[in-house]
Scaffold this motif. Structure first.
Motif, PDB file in Angstrom:
ATOM      1  N   SER A 154      -2.798  -6.031   7.307  1.00  8.46           N
ATOM      2  CA  SER A 154      -3.758  -5.325   6.462  1.00  8.46           C
ATOM      3  C   SER A 154      -4.810  -4.611   7.307  1.00  8.46           C
ATOM      4  CB  SER A 154      -4.435  -6.327   5.522  1.00  8.46           C
ATOM      5  OG  SER A 154      -5.493  -5.725   4.819  1.00  8.46           O
ATOM      6  N   THR A 208      -7.720  -5.275   7.134  1.00 12.41           N
ATOM      7  CA  THR A 208      -8.661  -6.340   7.486  1.00 12.41           C
ATOM      8  C   THR A 208      -8.202  -7.152   8.687  1.00 12.41           C
ATOM      9  OG1 THR A 208      -7.612  -7.973   6.029  1.00 12.41           O
ATOM     10  CG2 THR A 208      -9.298  -6.541   5.054  1.00 12.41           C
ATOM     11  N   GLU A 241      -5.503  -9.123   8.537  1.00 14.55           N
ATOM     12  CA  GLU A 241      -4.666 -10.211   8.031  1.00 14.55           C
ATOM     13  C   GLU A 241      -3.196  -9.896   8.299  1.00 14.55           C
ATOM     14  OE1 GLU A 241      -3.797 -12.590   3.796  1.00 14.55           O
ATOM     15  OE2 GLU A 241      -5.033 -10.775   3.820  1.00 14.55           O
ATOM     16  N   GLY A 271      -6.456  -2.494   2.038  1.00 12.84           N
ATOM     17  CA  GLY A 271      -7.361  -3.565   2.438  1.00 12.84           C
ATOM     18  C   GLY A 271      -7.507  -4.663   1.421  1.00 12.84           C
TER      19      GLY A 271
END
Length: 368
Positions: free
Chosen positions: A190, A192, A194, A290
């Motif tokens: 992601s 982010t 992740e 995201g």
């Protein structure tokens, strides 16, 4: 309402759109084709991938952009990234488009790879064959898909014909790996940071085209962790956002060799629509926006079979219990992927039996 654009409007864009719709996210696609198969499920703008004024008008309607296959020019992705969030990035795409660069990045992140040699001339091909040994496979360095622009070489007398067969273009010569099984690992990262991975998949290619996939693959935990470790390094090093698929060979002496990667949702992950908590398509949409990733855990043993060239009788497919048929509304053509069917069951033996019934109905890919 969030709108995601997809460059390309084939079956992968179609399945991305269907997954996005479940989340209340709109998808628009751009493609030069007159009758793309994504058109029934999302608006499609007809334009070339190199028509930057048309691309800019398309971008004006979007919140984020992605792509469905590797034939998009990396410069177009680089251009779009100046305007709005564009994932995966141009670097992931550029590396995947060049088989020599692809091998180099695999080596840099720790994957073992088959022996190879860049080939820019017939003289290079002779030198490479002497260094690597035969049999080997000659592939164009860029382009080519499902076995196109490839030639197998078993002896030195075939070198000139193989060079001519691929069009005498920049190429790569690879050792012909005596593999036991073909494995793919699908990961997703992601915006982010992740990262998660789907269970490994065992694939069967016929005439260089994927015929069946089974998940989870029978792969040792040590091999799975090895592949995930290197894939994680690769995702982070490339700052790749979205789904990425790595195709691997498990050799007869239990080595795991990286073969190719695709910076996108992948045919060997189609089983995830029915067989995982969150499909690869939904997780790709989540990743590029995201949003929290969904679980990649398998909820059953799954098998997928591609429909290539000729559509089988629909009634026979629908008569198989647990079979889920996905037809792409494409016109039949030799070597063309027209759809796929997935079967799932908690008992792997029953899943395999269902797949056997499907292989009796759906013929293997005829090649190109």
């Amino acid at each position: 309402m969030t709108t995601v654009g997809v460059l390309g409007a084939g079956q992968l864009a179609r399945m991305l759109a269907l997954a996005a719709h479940r989340l209340g996210i709109t998808v628009r696609a751009l493609d030069p084709s007159d009758h793309p198969c994504a058109a029934p499920v999302c608006p499609v703008t007809q334009a070339s991938f190199t028509d930057l004024p048309a691309i800019d008008r398309f971008l004006d309607t979007l919140d984020a952009l992605t792509f469905e296959f590797e034939s998009i020019p990396a410069d177009t992705i680089r251009h779009a990234a100046e305007r709005l969030p564009t994932h995966p990035n141009a670097e992931s795409l550029r590396l995947s488009q060049d088989r020599v660069l692809e091998k180099q990045v695999f080596s840099e992140v720790g994957f073992e790879i088959p022996r190879f040699a860049p080939v820019d001339s017939l003289e290079d091909l002779h030198t490479g064959a002497d260094h690597i040994g035969l049999p080997a496979i000659l592939k164009s360095r860029t382009g080519g898909y499902d076995g196109r622009s490839q030639a197998r070489i078993h002896n030195h007398d075939q070198l000139a014909d193989a060079w001519a067969a691929i069009g005498a273009v920049p190429a790569i010569l690879e050792e012909l790996v005596p593999f036991e099984r073909e494995i793919s690992l699908i990961g997703v990262r992601s915006t982010t940071g992740e990262i998660d991975f789907y269970p490994p998949v065992e694939n069967l290619h016929i005439n260089s085209t994927l015929y069946t996939s089974r998940a989870p693959a029978e792969l040792s935990r040590a091999h799975e962790l090895e592949a995930q470790h290197h894939a994680r390094t690769m995702l982070e090093r490339l700052d790749h956002v979205g789904v990425l698929c790595i195709e691997l060979f498990l050799t007869r002496n239990a080595r795991l060799l990286a073969n190719e990667f695709a910076p996108r949702v992948h045919n060997s992950g189609h089983w995830t629509i029915e067989g995982a908590h969150t499909s690869q398509f939904e997780n790709h949409i989540r990743a590029i926006l995201g949003l929290p990733l969904g679980s990649t855990e398998a909820i059953a043993h799954s098998a997928m079979i591609n429909i290539v060239g000729v559509e089988p009788p629909l009634a026979k497919l629908l008569a198989i219990e647990s079979a889920r048929t996905h037809l792409y509304t494409k016109q039949p053509r030799r070597g063309r992927k027209l759809g796929h069917v997935t079967v799932t069951d908690n008992d792997p033996a029953h899943t395999n039996a269902l797949l056997d019934r499907l292989t009796a109905i759906i013929p293997p890919p005829p090649g190109v």
